[in-house]
Design a protein around this motif. Structure first.
Motif, PDB file in Angstrom:
ATOM      1  N   PHE A  36      12.483   9.692   8.320  1.00  0.00           N
ATOM      2  CA  PHE A  36      10.883   9.642   8.120  1.00  0.00           C
ATOM      3  C   PHE A  36      10.684   9.550   6.786  1.00  0.00           C
TER       4      PHE A  36
ATOM      5  N   GLN B 172       8.467   6.384   5.551  1.00  0.00           N
ATOM      6  CA  GLN B 172       7.149   6.786   5.210  1.00  0.00           C
ATOM      7  C   GLN B 172       6.937   6.125   3.880  1.00  0.00           C
TER       8      GLN B 172
ATOM      9  N   GLU C 185       4.355   2.827   2.981  1.00  0.00           N
ATOM     10  CA  GLU C 185       3.204   2.967   1.896  1.00  0.00           C
ATOM     11  C   GLU C 185       3.386   1.855   0.845  1.00  0.00           C
TER      12      GLU C 185
ATOM     13  N   VAL D 149       1.190   5.702   8.920  1.00  0.00           N
ATOM     14  CA  VAL D 149       1.703   6.208   7.491  1.00  0.00           C
ATOM     15  C   VAL D 149       1.235   7.808   7.576  1.00  0.00           C
TER      16      VAL D 149
ATOM     17  N   LEU E  33       3.964   9.326  10.078  1.00  0.00           N
ATOM     18  CA  LEU E  33       5.284   9.213   9.454  1.00  0.00           C
ATOM     19  C   LEU E  33       5.406  10.647   8.380  1.00  0.00           C
ATOM     20  N   ALA E  34       4.400  10.780   7.789  1.00  0.00           N
ATOM     21  CA  ALA E  34       4.490  11.798   6.867  1.00  0.00           C
ATOM     22  C   ALA E  34       4.484  13.412   7.577  1.00  0.00           C
TER      23      ALA E  34
ATOM     24  N   ARG F 163       7.756  13.731   8.842  1.00  0.00           N
ATOM     25  CA  ARG F 163       8.652  14.162   7.559  1.00  0.00           C
ATOM     26  C   ARG F 163       8.753  15.500   7.213  1.00  0.00           C
TER      27      ARG F 163
ATOM     28  N   ASN G 129      -2.231  14.653   2.610  1.00  0.00           N
ATOM     29  CA  ASN G 129      -0.726  14.873   2.283  1.00  0.00           C
ATOM     30  C   ASN G 129      -0.351  16.063   1.434  1.00  0.00           C
TER      31      ASN G 129
END
Length: 517
Positions: A81, A85, A89, A205, A208-209, A212, A452
């Protein structure tokens, strides 16, 4: 290889201490040649060569082993991940770079110097689109509306260079843009396509973050003392009786590891729900929310909108004069707010050739790759105990039958004795929130996005209106809309959405605290 715990009839504590030293455990002095194990907290037995200090060495090793187990078990998850990610991006930004470069080349060929003088409009558009994909707190609907409004202002000023156009007049023009539809239906169609494509890409995205970050947090979870003691009994307490090659039976291993990873079963339920939601979004990205199919031809669509205004310029100017009044005449064209005139030739030249299509973009192959990974990682945390025991434990069926009674006596750990882990509870909450947002994105509804940065948040991309928001207006150009009415409505809607999200999060946190008590 032995399975489960076996106690030797005679102990040679000197040899056992030497073996401890050889395995890097140190050689603390026992109180006597043979100890009874009476003062041991974890490895208590009728006969034992371990002192409390030696037992502590075994417990510390178990703790380190469990940390290593968690790091190793989640390594592929974290790496997958993290890399995907970052790649996703980068590919999104690369797609916007290609689209902007294609537009620049096409407009230079088609419009020449007038485009160069007004290229800042298009540069600002792509700059804002990049920021939005990166998570900047921006409203995508506002970004697109601002672009078309500024383009209309400059073009209207050029097409009517013989009159004086003030800032107040341009404000009136902007208020009537939706009813005028000077660019035809291109802005409306393009907005729908861009908003749903960016909604899908941005939520994907962000998902995915989150995957992660969750896998990274989980890899560092500290095990309870009950778990560590159970693990020590399973693997290391046999050292105290001189058995250094013991491998526990699979049933014992599963009992201990399920006890250690009990909270991960709760996490897995939310993780599975999250992976399912991510899989739904991949369907959109490979279908109607395909951002490549939107961004690659955006130069042609904007040029088509410009041609629509040129072809209907006289009729549009007449309608504006009816609604906003007839400005005073001027001897020479006037620049808009200090910006050079657009297209000094006075008329737009239709483009004679389309730009060559950019090379196929690898976004779709990456989406497919992520989809396969998500399917494989579904149920990941629920199966951690089984994977560990299958990989690390050598089972001997004959020994298991002989030593079955000693398994019950020495090895079993109460699976309900571990305390609930606050870190796991936090990750469950994060996954639950993100799953709901992904499902909203799948349905084409606008969502608020997690920042984020840890603990932050960023607002979504607008009202989220897609096909359902296509409404016709029968208002006349002379009906001037109330000043600021759209702004008030959007602000009220945004405030309501933020309040609902806050209430939802609060309720979920209360439920979570109650559950973990």
């Amino acid at each position: 290889m032995q399975c489960a715990l076996a106690v030797t009839s005679a102990l040679n504590c000197s040899q056992i201490r030497n073996a401890f030293t050889g395995r890097g455990l140190g050689a603390p002095e026992p109180t006597g040649e043979e100890a009874t194990g009476t003062f041991l907290q974890v490895c208590g037995a009728q006969e034992s060569c371990c002192s409390p200090a030696m037992e502590d060495e075994l417990v510390q090793r178990s703790s380190r082993d469990l940390e290593k187990i968690m790091e190793d078990a989640t390594e592929e998850l974290r790496d997958t991940f993290t890399s995907h990610q970052k790649r996703f991006e980068d590919l999104l930004q690369s797609l916007l770079d290609v689209s902007e470069r294609s537009l620049n080349e096409m407009f230079l060929r088609t419009y020449g110097k007038p485009y160069v003088q007004n290229a800042d409009l298009f540069q600002r558009l792509f700059l804002d689109l990049r920021g939005h994909l990166k998570g900047v707190d921006s409203n995508l609907e506002d970004i697109l509306h601002e672009f078309w409004t500024r383009l209309l202002e400059r073009m209207f000023t050029l097409l009517n260079s013989e009159i004086q156009i003030t800032d107040e007049y341009l404000e009136c023009l902007g208020k009537h843009m939706e009813m005028l539809q000077p660019f035809g239906d291109v802005p409306k169609k393009l907005q729908m396509q861009v908003m749903r494509a960016f909604l899908g890409a941005r939520s994907f995205v962000q998902g995915l973050a989150v995957a992660r970050d969750v896998s990274d947090k989980v890899s560092k979870v500290s095990m309870s003392s009950v778990c560590v003691h159970g693990f020590t009994k399973m693997l290391y307490c046999s050292y105290c009786t001189g058995i250094f090659s013991l491998k526990p039976c699979e049933s014992i291993c599963l009992t201990v590891m399920k006890s250690c990873l009990a909270d991960f079963g709760l996490l897995d339920k939310e993780w599975t729900r999250f992976t399912d939601a991510m899989l739904l979004v991949t369907e959109r990205l490979q279908g109607p929310f395909n951002i490549e199919s939107v961004m690659e031809p955006i130069d042609v669509k904007i040029s088509e909108a410009i041609m629509n205004l040129q072809e209907n310029s006289m009729h549009i100017s007449y309608q504006v004069f009816q609604g906003c009044g007839q400005p005073k005449s001027s001897g020479s064209p006037r620049s808009v707010r200090g910006t050079p005139d657009l297209f000094s030739g006075g008329r737009f030249r239709p483009y004679e050739e389309l730009p060559t299509s950019p090379a196929p973009h690898p976004l779709q192959s990456l989406v497919e790759e992520v989809r396969e990974k998500l399917q494989r990682f579904r149920g990941f945390f629920e199966s951690m105990s089984l994977r560990f025991c299958q990989e690390e434990i050598e089972t001997s069926a004959s020994d298991q039958n002989v030593l079955e009674s000693q398994e019950d006596k020495h090895q079993k750990v109460n699976s309900d004795s571990t305390r609930s882990n606050a870190v796991i509870g936090q990750q469950i909450l994060i996954l639950r929130v993100m799953s709901n947002r992904l499902k909203n994105a799948y349905q084409g509804n606008d969502v608020d996005f997690l920042d984020n940065n840890e603990g932050g948040s960023a607002s979504g991309s607008g009202s989220g209106c897609m096909e359902a928001c296509d409404t016709d207006t029968h208002s006349s150009i002379t009906e001037t809309p109330a000043l600021g009415s759209n702004t008030v409505s959007s602000s009220a809607s945004a405030s309501h959405n933020h309040m609902m999200h806050a209430l939802t999060l609060l309720m979920m946190m209360v439920m979570w605290v109650h559950h973990w008590r």
